[in-house]
Design a protein around this motif. Sequence first.
Motif, PDB file in Angstrom:
ATOM      1  N   PHE A  78       0.845  -1.200   0.000  1.00 26.67           N
ATOM      2  CA  PHE A  78       0.000   0.000   0.000  1.00 26.67           C
ATOM      3  C   PHE A  78       0.881   1.251   0.000  1.00 26.67           C
ATOM      4  O   PHE A  78       1.980   1.243   0.555  1.00 26.67           O
ATOM      5  CB  PHE A  78      -0.896   0.025   1.238  1.00 26.67           C
ATOM      6  N   VAL A  82      -2.054   5.868   2.551  1.00 25.46           N
ATOM      7  CA  VAL A  82      -3.116   5.135   3.254  1.00 25.46           C
ATOM      8  C   VAL A  82      -3.045   5.354   4.769  1.00 25.46           C
ATOM      9  O   VAL A  82      -4.061   5.277   5.460  1.00 25.46           O
ATOM     10  CB  VAL A  82      -3.046   3.632   2.901  1.00 25.46           C
ATOM     11  N   LEU A  85      -5.387   7.989   6.036  1.00 23.66           N
ATOM     12  CA  LEU A  85      -6.769   7.545   5.813  1.00 23.66           C
ATOM     13  C   LEU A  85      -7.184   6.539   6.889  1.00 23.66           C
ATOM     14  O   LEU A  85      -8.312   6.571   7.387  1.00 23.66           O
ATOM     15  CB  LEU A  85      -6.910   6.925   4.422  1.00 23.66           C
ATOM     16  N   MET A  86      -6.263   5.656   7.247  1.00 21.88           N
ATOM     17  CA  MET A  86      -6.582   4.682   8.297  1.00 21.88           C
ATOM     18  C   MET A  86      -6.654   5.355   9.671  1.00 21.88           C
ATOM     19  O   MET A  86      -7.472   4.983  10.516  1.00 21.88           O
ATOM     20  CB  MET A  86      -5.566   3.539   8.294  1.00 21.88           C
ATOM     21  N   ALA A  89      -9.939   6.531   9.957  1.00 23.36           N
ATOM     22  CA  ALA A  89     -10.876   5.439  10.262  1.00 23.36           C
ATOM     23  C   ALA A  89     -10.854   5.104  11.759  1.00 23.36           C
ATOM     24  O   ALA A  89     -11.884   4.724  12.332  1.00 23.36           O
ATOM     25  CB  ALA A  89     -10.537   4.204   9.422  1.00 23.36           C
ATOM     26  N   GLY A  94     -14.247   3.130  12.576  1.00 20.64           N
ATOM     27  CA  GLY A  94     -14.478   2.081  11.584  1.00 20.64           C
ATOM     28  C   GLY A  94     -13.310   1.125  11.405  1.00 20.64           C
ATOM     29  O   GLY A  94     -13.448   0.092  10.741  1.00 20.64           O
ATOM     30  N   ALA A  95     -12.161   1.439  11.993  1.00 19.64           N
ATOM     31  CA  ALA A  95     -11.020   0.519  11.894  1.00 19.64           C
ATOM     32  C   ALA A  95     -11.313  -0.735  12.710  1.00 19.64           C
ATOM     33  O   ALA A  95     -12.017  -0.693  13.728  1.00 19.64           O
ATOM     34  CB  ALA A  95      -9.746   1.197  12.392  1.00 19.64           C
ATOM     35  N   ALA A  96     -10.757  -1.857  12.268  1.00 18.60           N
ATOM     36  CA  ALA A  96     -11.063  -3.147  12.910  1.00 18.60           C
ATOM     37  C   ALA A  96     -10.804  -3.090  14.420  1.00 18.60           C
ATOM     38  O   ALA A  96     -11.627  -3.556  15.222  1.00 18.60           O
ATOM     39  CB  ALA A  96     -10.240  -4.256  12.257  1.00 18.60           C
ATOM     40  N   VAL A  99     -13.476  -1.316  16.262  1.00 18.98           N
ATOM     41  CA  VAL A  99     -14.691  -2.143  16.347  1.00 18.98           C
ATOM     42  C   VAL A  99     -14.593  -3.106  17.524  1.00 18.98           C
ATOM     43  O   VAL A  99     -15.519  -3.230  18.340  1.00 18.98           O
ATOM     44  CB  VAL A  99     -14.902  -2.898  15.016  1.00 18.98           C
ATOM     45  N   LEU A 100     -13.454  -3.790  17.625  1.00 20.28           N
ATOM     46  CA  LEU A 100     -13.255  -4.722  18.749  1.00 20.28           C
ATOM     47  C   LEU A 100     -13.262  -3.985  20.077  1.00 20.28           C
ATOM     48  O   LEU A 100     -13.838  -4.448  21.067  1.00 20.28           O
ATOM     49  CB  LEU A 100     -11.939  -5.475  18.586  1.00 20.28           C
ATOM     50  N   THR A 205       1.593  -6.415   4.769  1.00 25.34           N
ATOM     51  CA  THR A 205       0.210  -6.323   4.284  1.00 25.34           C
ATOM     52  C   THR A 205      -0.037  -7.195   3.068  1.00 25.34           C
ATOM     53  O   THR A 205      -1.142  -7.213   2.548  1.00 25.34           O
ATOM     54  CB  THR A 205      -0.119  -4.867   3.914  1.00 25.34           C
ATOM     55  N   LEU A 318      -2.861  -8.162  11.269  1.00 24.94           N
ATOM     56  CA  LEU A 318      -3.489  -6.867  11.021  1.00 24.94           C
ATOM     57  C   LEU A 318      -2.804  -5.755  11.794  1.00 24.94           C
ATOM     58  O   LEU A 318      -2.752  -4.615  11.360  1.00 24.94           O
ATOM     59  CB  LEU A 318      -4.969  -6.932  11.431  1.00 24.94           C
TER      60      LEU A 318
ATOM     61  N   PRO B  30      -5.837  -5.437   5.194  1.00 20.54           N
ATOM     62  CA  PRO B  30      -5.176  -6.195   4.126  1.00 20.54           C
ATOM     63  C   PRO B  30      -5.858  -7.555   3.951  1.00 20.54           C
ATOM     64  O   PRO B  30      -6.423  -8.091   4.918  1.00 20.54           O
ATOM     65  CB  PRO B  30      -3.744  -6.356   4.644  1.00 20.54           C
ATOM     66  N   ALA B  33      -5.931 -10.527   6.636  1.00 21.12           N
ATOM     67  CA  ALA B  33      -5.264 -10.058   7.856  1.00 21.12           C
ATOM     68  C   ALA B  33      -5.996 -10.478   9.129  1.00 21.12           C
ATOM     69  O   ALA B  33      -5.405 -10.504  10.197  1.00 21.12           O
ATOM     70  CB  ALA B  33      -5.097  -8.544   7.826  1.00 21.12           C
ATOM     71  N   LEU B 337     -16.609  -7.857  13.887  1.00 24.99           N
ATOM     72  CA  LEU B 337     -15.656  -7.321  12.906  1.00 24.99           C
ATOM     73  C   LEU B 337     -16.265  -7.315  11.504  1.00 24.99           C
ATOM     74  O   LEU B 337     -16.142  -6.330  10.764  1.00 24.99           O
ATOM     75  CB  LEU B 337     -14.369  -8.155  12.905  1.00 24.99           C
ATOM     76  N   GLU B 340     -19.100  -4.519  11.428  1.00 26.82           N
ATOM     77  CA  GLU B 340     -18.882  -3.106  11.766  1.00 26.82           C
ATOM     78  C   GLU B 340     -17.604  -2.480  11.230  1.00 26.82           C
ATOM     79  O   GLU B 340     -17.458  -1.252  11.279  1.00 26.82           O
ATOM     80  CB  GLU B 340     -18.938  -2.933  13.302  1.00 26.82           C
ATOM     81  N   THR B 341     -16.657  -3.296  10.770  1.00 27.01           N
ATOM     82  CA  THR B 341     -15.437  -2.701  10.210  1.00 27.01           C
ATOM     83  C   THR B 341     -15.786  -1.947   8.927  1.00 27.01           C
ATOM     84  O   THR B 341     -16.596  -2.406   8.117  1.00 27.01           O
ATOM     85  CB  THR B 341     -14.392  -3.794   9.919  1.00 27.01           C
ATOM     86  N   ALA B 342     -15.170  -0.784   8.762  1.00 27.63           N
ATOM     87  CA  ALA B 342     -15.418   0.016   7.558  1.00 27.63           C
ATOM     88  C   ALA B 342     -14.970  -0.749   6.314  1.00 27.63           C
ATOM     89  O   ALA B 342     -14.087  -1.610   6.370  1.00 27.63           O
ATOM     90  CB  ALA B 342     -14.657   1.335   7.658  1.00 27.63           C
TER      91      ALA B 342
END
Lengths: 350, 350
Positions: A78, A82, A85-86, A89, A94-96, A99-100, A205, A318, B30, B33, B337, B340-342
């Motif tokens: 990537f 990015v 942008l992450m 998020a 909205g990032a994983a 969320v957790l 990645t 991740l 990714p 991931a 995940l 709800e993950t973007a």
Amino acid sequence: MRAPDATDVPAPDAAAAAAARERLASLATPPGALGRLGELAVWWAGVRGVPVPPAPRRVDLHVVAGDHGVVARGVSAFPAAVTPLMVRAFLDGGAAATVLARQLGVHVHTHDLAVDTDWPPGTDPALTAHKVRRGSGSIDTDDALTPEETDAALAAGAALADASVDAGADLLLVGDMGIGNTTPAAALVCALLDGDPAVLTGRGTGVDGDALARKREVVTAAVTRARDAHGDDPRRLLGGLGGADLAAMAGLCARAARRRTPVLLDGVVVTAAALAAERAAPGSAAWWAAGHRSAEPAHSPALVALGLDPLLDLGMRLGEGSGALAALPLLSSAATLLAETALLADVLPG
Amino acid sequence: MRAPDATDVPAPDAAAAAAARERLASLATPPGALGRLGELAVWWAGVRGVPVPPAPRRVDLHVVAGDHGVVARGVSAFPAAVTPLMVRAFLDGGAAATVLARQLGVHVHTHDLAVDTDWPPGTDPALTAHKVRRGSGSIDTDDALTPEETDAALAAGAALADASVDAGADLLLVGDMGIGNTTPAAALVCALLDGDPAVLTGRGTGVDGDALARKREVVTAAVTRARDAHGDDPRRLLGGLGGADLAAMAGLCARAARRRTPVLLDGVVVTAAALAAERAAPGSAAWWAAGHRSAEPAHSPALVALGLDPLLDLGMRLGEGSGALAALPLLSSAATLLAETALLADVLPG
């Protein structure tokens, strides 16, 4: 993070751990039947300093973001663009990992230590309160940071730990965000453990073929250069190979240990930084547990060197703190089992 | 559980799973991931029949208790009298699995299928609503159950699954309680997989030395006897080697699959029963996931035969459903995940 000083890092509470082990052995279960959960409960008692500690109540996740000059060498799938942008998020949830964290009631703090961007007006100033610089030197040819930048990043990480501990956190999680950050992580592990870059450089990645070969060459060059310049000084290697994000993670992990506050480690990036922190302040690792084993090949030797056996092995790669978050319920379960399971003496007739 | 009939067991929803896999690939992570958590989310979509299912909302744990005549041969570190005491600990909420269930919001249902006791007046009649008998035949010399008892136990297990599904459970967990129950479990796995009792007989609650050697001899004798009498008929082997608890677990797992309801398996006892259920009703295992890998040596080959890769490997060997409960948060995390993950498309600039 100062130079090694055996009196500097406190040890977990051995009496609390011993009392927890005794209680564990007296539960209404066969000896050892809880396996690693039992060991985890004993560790938790030691780092919390009480024989029967409650499950974690306030958990802070610090996500430390940074860009890496070495991305210009083509080591990532990537582009560096990015990273911001992450980070956005993360702020938007909205990032994983966010969320957790939301699911688990974990407080997320996102920090730009070295993202190669200027944020638009109106961005939460907390995001950049500890920013050291934009990006880093390309580690195959230059140090990632100057010594002054390294000091600033280490101090920033320590400040993050202090803020959480002072706010009442009983457990810290550390996560990473930054395109290309498995390259400095692999380089740092290789330099600290005298590891082979051809073996310990991973797909990150998702690079393969020519890009993976290039990444290996870059790591090899970086490790050779930095070892020549800095020997095995962990702090100098953090500045030479890591970047402000990794140095801040190291500062955070080391300060947490000095503040008698446990840390649940995540993947290869956080663990590489923690390895440098342990080398600089031996004994710190007693305050840390490993959430998971990442698919990145440098992760396992770093964990072994820290004496840590990860709770999960799910092929995750991740970062972001996701592996630590996934493992967090196991720690809660371990603490709750120790506290609430009946004693065998109470189950058997008098 | 009837004889194998390919049209009898529905398949999970392939379209929902495919849609989930597509969504997984489009998340702001990714590719791959999330590792096993991603695969778990895809499985959950298939068994729930929707592309983005919510995390489990109503989870029922059925703890199935029974005694085993073979305990008289000295195969366990504990006397059979401990079984009713531990059942009482389940009712009182002090057993390890009930502690975890309380922490996780799981409903626990405890069933005496074959405990070798009579309960005092005032005991909840639900406990014995499905009781088949007291104990079982000593499997080295006799069948554990008569064919009629086997039928009754299978039907009881099916009724437990029906009750949960009808009450709205979206996930079932199965646990065991019974001194000596790793002996019938090892025997059942050996008989179904043509396994070597010298290798697959484990320490259970902690036997070693002479007791472990005796346990191996008992399993060897039981498998030889039952294979001679019953061939490889899974239902007959359940009655010949298992006991009413294991037969009920098999009936529960099989009925859950027919009711399109997923099951999170626990340790060697539940998995041995599930293996017999899959042999009798092929395709059922598609509805099951494996919570953990137990330290008992018969567990891994049974999981392999079912095509299941456990989520946890923590050296636990408690049973009770504890391994399934410990893994449950991972399933919730996987579902959350996915939901709800973007999406990467929403993170990257248009």
